[in-house]
Motif scaffolding. Structure first.
Motif, PDB file in Angstrom:
ATOM      1  N   GLU A  10       8.860   0.329  -8.412  1.00 55.13           N
ATOM      2  CA  GLU A  10      10.258   0.078  -8.140  1.00 55.13           C
ATOM      3  C   GLU A  10      10.460  -0.900  -6.989  1.00 55.13           C
ATOM      4  O   GLU A  10      11.461  -1.589  -6.926  1.00 55.13           O
ATOM      5  N   LYS A  11       9.511  -0.971  -6.060  1.00 56.57           N
ATOM      6  CA  LYS A  11       9.680  -1.862  -4.921  1.00 56.57           C
ATOM      7  C   LYS A  11       9.599  -3.300  -5.387  1.00 56.57           C
ATOM      8  O   LYS A  11       8.694  -3.686  -6.117  1.00 56.57           O
ATOM      9  N   PRO A  12      10.536  -4.153  -4.968  1.00 56.51           N
ATOM     10  CA  PRO A  12      10.541  -5.527  -5.452  1.00 56.51           C
ATOM     11  C   PRO A  12       9.365  -6.344  -4.947  1.00 56.51           C
ATOM     12  O   PRO A  12       8.878  -7.201  -5.649  1.00 56.51           O
ATOM     13  N   GLY A  13       8.890  -6.098  -3.705  1.00 55.84           N
ATOM     14  CA  GLY A  13       7.800  -6.867  -3.142  1.00 55.84           C
ATOM     15  C   GLY A  13       6.515  -6.078  -3.150  1.00 55.84           C
ATOM     16  O   GLY A  13       6.266  -5.281  -2.235  1.00 55.84           O
ATOM     17  N   VAL A  14       5.652  -6.270  -4.146  1.00 53.41           N
ATOM     18  CA  VAL A  14       4.381  -5.563  -4.250  1.00 53.41           C
ATOM     19  C   VAL A  14       3.276  -6.511  -3.823  1.00 53.41           C
ATOM     20  O   VAL A  14       3.156  -7.622  -4.355  1.00 53.41           O
ATOM     21  N   THR A  15       2.478  -6.101  -2.859  1.00 51.33           N
ATOM     22  CA  THR A  15       1.368  -6.931  -2.405  1.00 51.33           C
ATOM     23  C   THR A  15       0.179  -6.763  -3.325  1.00 51.33           C
ATOM     24  O   THR A  15       0.048  -5.765  -4.040  1.00 51.33           O
ATOM     25  N   LEU A  16      -0.701  -7.740  -3.302  1.00 49.35           N
ATOM     26  CA  LEU A  16      -1.895  -7.677  -4.138  1.00 49.35           C
ATOM     27  C   LEU A  16      -2.792  -6.522  -3.724  1.00 49.35           C
ATOM     28  O   LEU A  16      -3.353  -5.819  -4.582  1.00 49.35           O
ATOM     29  N   SER A  17      -2.950  -6.274  -2.435  1.00 52.62           N
ATOM     30  CA  SER A  17      -3.792  -5.166  -1.957  1.00 52.62           C
ATOM     31  C   SER A  17      -3.254  -3.827  -2.435  1.00 52.62           C
ATOM     32  O   SER A  17      -4.017  -2.945  -2.854  1.00 52.62           O
ATOM     33  N   GLN A 126       3.867  -6.760 -11.271  1.00 54.73           N
ATOM     34  CA  GLN A 126       4.999  -7.064 -10.395  1.00 54.73           C
ATOM     35  C   GLN A 126       4.560  -7.512  -9.006  1.00 54.73           C
ATOM     36  O   GLN A 126       5.285  -7.324  -8.018  1.00 54.73           O
ATOM     37  N   VAL A 127       3.398  -8.101  -8.891  1.00 55.70           N
ATOM     38  CA  VAL A 127       2.914  -8.600  -7.604  1.00 55.70           C
ATOM     39  C   VAL A 127       3.708  -9.848  -7.219  1.00 55.70           C
ATOM     40  O   VAL A 127       3.864 -10.772  -8.018  1.00 55.70           O
ATOM     41  N   SER A 128       4.192  -9.869  -6.011  1.00 50.52           N
ATOM     42  CA  SER A 128       4.946 -11.021  -5.527  1.00 50.52           C
ATOM     43  C   SER A 128       4.324 -11.653  -4.283  1.00 50.52           C
ATOM     44  O   SER A 128       4.733 -12.750  -3.893  1.00 50.52           O
ATOM     45  N   LEU A 129       3.346 -10.973  -3.653  1.00 46.58           N
ATOM     46  CA  LEU A 129       2.755 -11.473  -2.409  1.00 46.58           C
ATOM     47  C   LEU A 129       1.247 -11.310  -2.455  1.00 46.58           C
ATOM     48  O   LEU A 129       0.733 -10.218  -2.704  1.00 46.58           O
ATOM     49  N   VAL A 130       0.544 -12.413  -2.224  1.00 47.08           N
ATOM     50  CA  VAL A 130      -0.916 -12.380  -2.086  1.00 47.08           C
ATOM     51  C   VAL A 130      -1.218 -12.323  -0.588  1.00 47.08           C
ATOM     52  O   VAL A 130      -1.112 -13.330   0.123  1.00 47.08           O
ATOM     53  N   ASP A 131      -1.572 -11.126  -0.115  1.00 52.13           N
ATOM     54  CA  ASP A 131      -1.758 -10.910   1.321  1.00 52.13           C
ATOM     55  C   ASP A 131      -3.187 -11.226   1.735  1.00 52.13           C
ATOM     56  O   ASP A 131      -4.064 -11.485   0.908  1.00 52.13           O
ATOM     57  N   LYS A 132      -3.414 -11.151   3.026  1.00 56.98           N
ATOM     58  CA  LYS A 132      -4.727 -11.502   3.564  1.00 56.98           C
ATOM     59  C   LYS A 132      -5.787 -10.457   3.259  1.00 56.98           C
ATOM     60  O   LYS A 132      -6.982 -10.699   3.510  1.00 56.98           O
ATOM     61  N   GLY A 133      -5.403  -9.304   2.711  1.00 57.24           N
ATOM     62  CA  GLY A 133      -6.398  -8.304   2.310  1.00 57.24           C
ATOM     63  C   GLY A 133      -7.335  -8.830   1.238  1.00 57.24           C
ATOM     64  O   GLY A 133      -8.429  -8.284   1.039  1.00 57.24           O
ATOM     65  N   LEU A 134      -6.940  -9.881   0.540  1.00 55.17           N
ATOM     66  CA  LEU A 134      -7.807 -10.448  -0.490  1.00 55.17           C
ATOM     67  C   LEU A 134      -9.069 -11.062   0.116  1.00 55.17           C
ATOM     68  O   LEU A 134     -10.102 -11.164  -0.565  1.00 55.17           O
ATOM     69  N   LEU A 135      -9.001 -11.453   1.380  1.00 56.86           N
ATOM     70  CA  LEU A 135     -10.168 -12.055   2.021  1.00 56.86           C
ATOM     71  C   LEU A 135     -11.308 -11.065   2.225  1.00 56.86           C
ATOM     72  O   LEU A 135     -12.441 -11.477   2.522  1.00 56.86           O
ATOM     73  N   LYS A 136     -11.067  -9.779   2.072  1.00 54.60           N
ATOM     74  CA  LYS A 136     -12.130  -8.768   2.208  1.00 54.60           C
ATOM     75  C   LYS A 136     -13.133  -8.825   1.069  1.00 54.60           C
ATOM     76  O   LYS A 136     -14.259  -8.345   1.214  1.00 54.60           O
ATOM     77  N   PHE A 137     -12.717  -9.422  -0.074  1.00 57.55           N
ATOM     78  CA  PHE A 137     -13.638  -9.544  -1.210  1.00 57.55           C
ATOM     79  C   PHE A 137     -14.543 -10.749  -0.951  1.00 57.55           C
ATOM     80  O   PHE A 137     -14.173 -11.894  -1.185  1.00 57.55           O
ATOM     81  N   LEU A 138     -15.739 -10.453  -0.465  1.00 57.09           N
ATOM     82  CA  LEU A 138     -16.615 -11.488   0.054  1.00 57.09           C
ATOM     83  C   LEU A 138     -17.254 -12.349  -1.026  1.00 57.09           C
ATOM     84  O   LEU A 138     -17.658 -13.486  -0.745  1.00 57.09           O
ATOM     85  N   LYS A 139     -17.382 -11.818  -2.253  1.00 55.20           N
ATOM     86  CA  LYS A 139     -18.062 -12.552  -3.324  1.00 55.20           C
ATOM     87  C   LYS A 139     -17.138 -12.857  -4.498  1.00 55.20           C
ATOM     88  O   LYS A 139     -17.617 -13.127  -5.604  1.00 55.20           O
ATOM     89  N   LEU A 140     -15.838 -12.838  -4.285  1.00 52.46           N
ATOM     90  CA  LEU A 140     -14.887 -13.016  -5.375  1.00 52.46           C
ATOM     91  C   LEU A 140     -14.922 -14.464  -5.880  1.00 52.46           C
ATOM     92  O   LEU A 140     -14.757 -15.410  -5.109  1.00 52.46           O
ATOM     93  N   GLU A 141     -15.127 -14.618  -7.194  1.00 51.65           N
ATOM     94  CA  GLU A 141     -15.183 -15.936  -7.822  1.00 51.65           C
ATOM     95  C   GLU A 141     -14.041 -16.170  -8.815  1.00 51.65           C
ATOM     96  O   GLU A 141     -13.680 -17.316  -9.050  1.00 51.65           O
TER      97      GLU A 141
END
Length: 633
Positions: A10-17, A126-141
């Motif tokens: 329901e929340k309009p702003g869902v982060t990727l994390s 419904q993801v609207s924001l790619v936050d910096k938590g994505l940087l934790k995935f060290l081997k993401l291709e």
């Protein structure tokens, strides 16, 4: 990890994390049959000497009462009929995590997740924001964020190890946000089905920002500057696959040839392999890019109309005071209006409806001769009787006494229907129509119209919306301006013949009667048609046409936007004729011996449906010579 199932957030702003954590929670990695608990606690007791000594003699299948073996727990997550089975749409990574949570649940820690995953798929969440938590995935291709609500991405939050980035079906209006700090090793970028618009977008796809890009998909956006886009793409040294279809720039006739000749290293364009013959056909076209007109060309063709009911067989015979009825048939379709094209001539209104009606002199000449001979035709007399029993007869009165012209016109005005709303074009479009044709069993429209459009963005919206094809019947009632005299020439001659016949009957008896009948018949046959036309008024006043929609249908044009060169369809509006109306039509035109009418006498005869043949073709140049020839013209 793929997140393809829809969840209600329901929340309009869902982060990727947050979306990633929500998906892991749905996998239930720490709940039965995964994780640790009473169902497998003996496998994870502290490794003291006492417990170790107790476990050594046991066989693998010998577990404590109330506990399950590893194989039994794996069966619970693998069986499709199990209540603990994976949700539909789960991929191999989801299955691996579930099985790992049974075999070795102590491994599943945050550090494991961030170092294990090389592919992350968060689709329709419904993801609207790619936050910096994505940087934790060290081997993401690989990062797939399709069908979300992303309007822009801070490129600083993208892992530098990315090789694949897909953002299909989002709300991005510009690539500028990726331009600041793009992943240096990215090989595939997918931005299809977004809202990229404007000539500046070509500035963000150069080798300065994407030096290793091999595949680029910008399909179904609103990009219009083909020359500028190709100029920037030509700087990408490794580009081999390009998808631009669905953009307005792909509608120009020279699109494919100009792109192939400009990007010599390209192997696949719009999912079609670039052949060596194509490269040869379009050789040299890239040098004339500035001279090519930035416009799209469409050719609309309308063929035969079949299955139209001959409505005139249902009308009563016209009296000396009218009304004289004529029918015409035509086909309409709406097409997008170009401010600088042919649509401006009509001012955005209904092009065919505002067209002036035929002149009265032409109308008198166009009235068929059969209309004036109906009183002497026994077949038409039967039609007149039947017309009162069938629906569709609009004109009031018959061959008997008629009201005054003014009164009849007023009555007809009350019966005249309003213009059908299906004849009104959509906003921003103009209604075009074929030439009016009289009724025949097969009405050949022979219509072809080329539409040249320069405003490509509204054109794309029109192609997505499609067009409406309509078959229209036009009925015109005409009245004499001057009422005809009561005594006409034809009735006077007929009276003289009757008197002559009576004298011959009294004088010569049966022989004289036969001779008189023969003379009467010969005299009637010798009456010239011109003498009948003299009785008709030379000037007629016609009412506004009565329009009736016989059939209306939708024609999808989206395939033209997706790369198809032609849309061809036979619009079928169902059967509006009946066996009886076809029989009556045949009786009136029986000298033509129409096959369909002859078949009306068979018991298994079925009237043909109302159909019209429609084709819309997108002009595309097949060679460089063809494109250059257009420049010279």
């Amino acid at each position: 990890m793929r997140l393809s199932e829809r969840t209600a957030m329901e929340k309009p702003g869902v982060t990727l994390s947050a979306a990633v954590q929500e998906h892991l929670r749905h996998l239930c990695l720490r709940e039965f049959p995964c994780g640790t608990g009473s169902w497998n606690k003996s496998r994870f007791l502290p490794r003291t000497w006492r417990t170790w000594r107790e476990l050594v003699p046991r066989e693998e299948e010998a577990v404590n009462p109330g506990e399950e073996t590893v194989e039994a727990l794996l069966d619970l997550v693998r069986s499709p009929h199990s209540p603990w089975a994976l949700l539909e749409g789960s991929n191999a990574e989801d299955r691996f995590l579930r099985e790992l949570a049974i075999q070795n649940p102590l491994v599943l820690k945050d550090t494991f997740f961030y170092s294990y995953f090389r592919s992350l798929r968060v689709v329709d969440k419904q993801v609207s924001l790619v936050d910096k938590g994505l940087l934790k995935f060290l081997k993401l291709e690989e990062l797939v964020l399709s069908a979300n609500q992303i309007k822009e991405i801070d490129a600083v939050n993208l892992p530098p190890t990315l090789k694949v980035l897909e953002l299909y079906g989002n709300k991005m209006s510009s690539m500028e946000c990726l331009w600041t700090r793009p992943p240096p090793h990215l090989q595939h970028l997918g931005l299809g089905q977004n809202k990229l618009l404007g000539p500046l977008e070509s500035l963000y796809v150069t080798a300065d920002h994407w030096p290793n890009l091999v595949s680029l998909d910008l399909s179904f956006n609103d990009l219009t500057d083909l020359q500028g886009m190709i100029a920037s793409l030509s700087t990408l040294p490794h580009l081999r696959l390009l998808v631009l279809q669905g953009n307005p720039l792909a509608l120009v006739p020279y699109y494919r040839g100009f792109t192939i000749d400009s990007l010599s290293q390209l192997c696949v364009l719009d999912d079609i392999t670039v052949s060596p013959s194509e490269k040869h056909q379009f050789r040299g076209l890239s040098h004339s890019g500035d001279l090519l007109a930035r416009e799209a060309q469409f050719v609309v063709t309308i063929g035969n109309v079949k299955g139209v009911l001959d409505t005139s067989i249902l009308d009563p015979e016209p009296g000396p005071q009218g009304p004289f009825i004529t029918y015409n048939y035509y086909v309409t379709y709406d097409f997008v209006e170009d401010e600088e094209g042919e649509g401006s001539d009509y001012g955005g209104v209904l092009a065919e409806i505002v067209k002036p009606s035929p002149s009265t002199e032409q109308l008198v000449e166009d009235i068929p001769e059969e209309l004036f001979e109906e009183a002497e035709d026994s077949v038409e007399s039967g039609l007149s009787t039947l017309s009162g029993e069938l629906e569709g007869s609009v004109a009031s009165g018959g061959s008997g006494s008629l009201p005054q012209v003014t009164d009849s016109a007023e009555e007809l005005a009350k019966l005249r229907p309003r213009i059908d709303p299906r004849l009104c074009p959509s906003p921003g479009t103009v209604l075009f129509s074929t030439v009016r044709k009289p009724w025949t069993n097969v009405i050949p429209c022979n219509y072809e119209m080329q539409h040249t459009l320069r405003d490509l963005v509204p054109l794309k919206a029109f192609l997505l919306a499609g067009t409406t094809v309509t078959i229209v019947e036009e009925k015109i009632l005409s009245w004499p301006l001057v009422p005809p005299p009561v005594d006409t020439v034809l009735p006077a001659k007929k009276g003289e013949k009757d008197k002559k016949g009576e004298k011959d009957k009294d004088k010569k008896g049966k022989e004289g009667k036969d001779k008189a009948g023969k003379v009467e018949k010969e005299t009637a046959l010798k009456v010239p048609k011109a003498s009948k036309k003299k009785e008709l008024p030379k000037e007629l006043r016609q009412d506004p046409p009565v329009l009736r929609v016989l059939g209306s249908g939708f024609v999808a044009l989206e395939p033209l936007l997706g790369g198809e060169p032609l849309v061809s369809k036979v619009c079928n509006f169902g059967v509006i004729r009946t066996t009886e109306t076809d029989r009556l039509t045949f009786l009136r035109v029986q000298e033509e011996k129409e096959k369909s009418a002859v078949a009306a006498y068979n018991g298994d005869y079925q009237p043909q449906p109302l159909t019209v043949e429609v084709q819309i073709r997108l002009n595309q140049h097949l060679s460089a010579e063809e494109a250059l020839r257009e420049i010279s013209l």
